[in-house]
Design an enzyme around this catalytic site. Structure first.
Site: not given
Length: 499
Positions: A49, A316, A343, A407
């Site tokens: 962020h 969270r 967060s 993979c």
């Protein structure tokens, strides 16, 4: 001086790495799970962020550390070879009245010192992100926002910390904290007693329980669930920016992002759960329907639902009033909380670590920390698929395992898997797990969700560790991959069954 850090999520891992820069510290990082980052840290939106969503009056520490963390991740992702990109973020105003909310966050961006944040009208918004719903009013543009491979973060940080002297103890659950005459003396675990002068509590969802063991029981943490959709890598349409609506009082909103591997992801919800639901990662029809409806308002088109390859939920740790509890205590002296890191905890983790070292250990506890002359900030690793064709051919000649792709979705070879296992062994990890391999490489997260590669990777783990195939686990004891009569099918362990 002996330091014990409880919890090897991204915050605890970052603290260990930062403290490994200093002389004279014997650092022990304890994790109750089989590997680093297996709790809160592995299931989130993976966004770095910019820091314009935290009010510096209401949450001054959160605002300060988010902005600093955003800057630090530019450096850390390069040093630690964690995949990351910086597409910028659009906070979309769905209605004209939402532009007032966007203006509020523009003001916070100015106060928090975040560069480049500005309002954009509908025309500029559609140029920045053509897939945005053309009926929205405008947006707030924050160019410093990023996306990273968040499951890889904690394992990568811990690996580097161990290379710099930290001792990592997995499957080590804290049972109590010893305090004598108002001072920390150590930590009692299921694997014995660890003497400690300083104990740092970074136990995520269980940080309130750990804090109470030290006599600090003035807060509770409850889980907040977020549900997500993940689409196949080739599913269209996609967004090039991070897109979300203007936030609400309890959530930053539903996001639409393109992950590091190229797949679209939408989510999360924000459902508060009771304190005793700290392991509830189930998804719900109601939650997923909400995510879909909100995402449809943000963009003009989502891929069809038959392109969804996974739904999941993350938790969270929500503290009282959203307030991070990052404190050093006089009683007991030597105890530090890094609790309730909701967060933007992922973004802030490096900054939280420096804050604890500089402001709490050196500042409040008055312990002088001296930098090591030689400290290695780099995690040296590579992916076969990233090498030039010439280097690939040379490597295959030296080690044919690199010529065998295990993979298909992520183009990860047997040689890559063996390298990961060897690095996990050097970290001191007791049990090599399928999820541990997955977090470090992205295997089992593509189109087939492991239906092709999981058994192959399990066989490699078995071969490289000596563990019977039926004892290979997804994420530790109790999550064995082989169940039922697998031993008999493999014609192994039959005598043990007969007993």
């Amino acid at each position: 001086m002996k330091v014990v850090i409880i919890g090897a999520g991204v915050v605890g891992a970052a603290i260990a790495r930062v403290l490994s820069q200093y002389k004279g510290l014997e650092i022990h990082l304890l994790e109750k799970n089989a590997d680093a980052g297996m709790g809160v840290s592995k299931a989130n939106t993976a966004i770095i962020h910019p820091g314009h969503e935290d009010d510096p009056d209401k949450y001054p520490l959160r605002a300060k550390l988010c902005v600093k963390g955003n800057k630090l991740w530019y450096q850390w992702t390069k040093e630690l070879h964690i995949p990351a990109k910086w597409p910028g973020e659009l906070m979309v105003a769905l209605e004209d009245e939402d532009m007032k909310t966007a203006e509020h966050y523009l003001e916070l961006a100015k106060r928090n010192g975040i560069p480049g944040v500005r309002l954009v009208d509908k025309d500029e918004l559609l140029k920045l992100e053509p897939n945005v719903n053309p009926n929205v009013a405008g947006a707030l543009w924050a160019p410093t926002a990023g996306v990273m491979s968040s499951p890889m973060a904690a394992p990568a940080i811990v690996e580097n910390a161990v290379e710099n002297g930290v001792r990592f103890h997995t499957e080590t659950e804290v049972l109590g904290i010893k305090v004598e005459k108002g001072e920390i003396k150590g930590v009692e675990t299921n694997r014995g007693f660890f003497e400690a002068d300083i104990v740092i509590n970074a136990a995520g969802l269980y940080a309130d329980k750990v804090s109470a063991m030290a006599g600090i029981d003035d807060f509770k943490i409850h889980p907040r669930k977020g549900e997500y959709y993940v689409f196949d890598d080739d599913a269209e349409p996609k967004v090039t920016r991070i897109v979300h609506q203007t936030p609400t009082p309890i959530t930053k909103g539903v996001y639409v992002i393109t992950e590091m591997n190229g797949g679209l992801m939408i989510g999360p919800t924000a459902q508060d759960l009771p304190e005793d639901a700290k392991e509830d990662t189930s998804t719900t029809q109601e939650g997923l329907e909400f995510v879909w409806k909100m995402a449809e308002k943000l963009v003009k088109g989502l891929p069809p639902k038959n392109k969804v390859i996974r739904t999941f939920a993350g938790l969270r740790p929500e503290p009282p009033d959203g307030r991070w509890i990052i404190e050093a205590y006089d009683d007991p002296w030597g105890f530090i909380n890094a609790a309730g890191i909701r967060s933007p905890g992922l973004t802030s983790a490096p900054a939280i670590a420096y804050y604890i070292a500089e402001e709490l250990i050196q500042g409040k506890l008055d312990i002088k920390l001296r930098k090591k002359r030689h400290w290695n900030p780099y995690r040296k690793t590579f992916w076969f698929k990233e090498l030039s064709r010439e280097k690939q051919e040379e490597l295959i000649k030296r080690s044919p395992a690199y010529g065998r792709v295990v993979c298909m979705c992520r183009t990860i070879t047997e040689g890559d898997i063996i390298d990961i296992i060897n690095r996990m062994k050097r970290m001191g990890i007791r049990t090599i797990t399928l999820d541990g391999i997955k977090m470090r490489s992205g295997v089992m997260s593509g189109t087939c969700q492991g239906s092709y590669c999981r058994i192959r990777i399990a066989n490699i783990i078995s071969r490289e560790t000596g563990a019977p195939l039926w004892k290979v686990t997804l994420k530790g004891e109790g999550t064995e991959y082989g169940i039922g009569d697998i031993k008999i099918l493999l014609k192994e362990g039959v005598e043990e069954n007969a007993e």
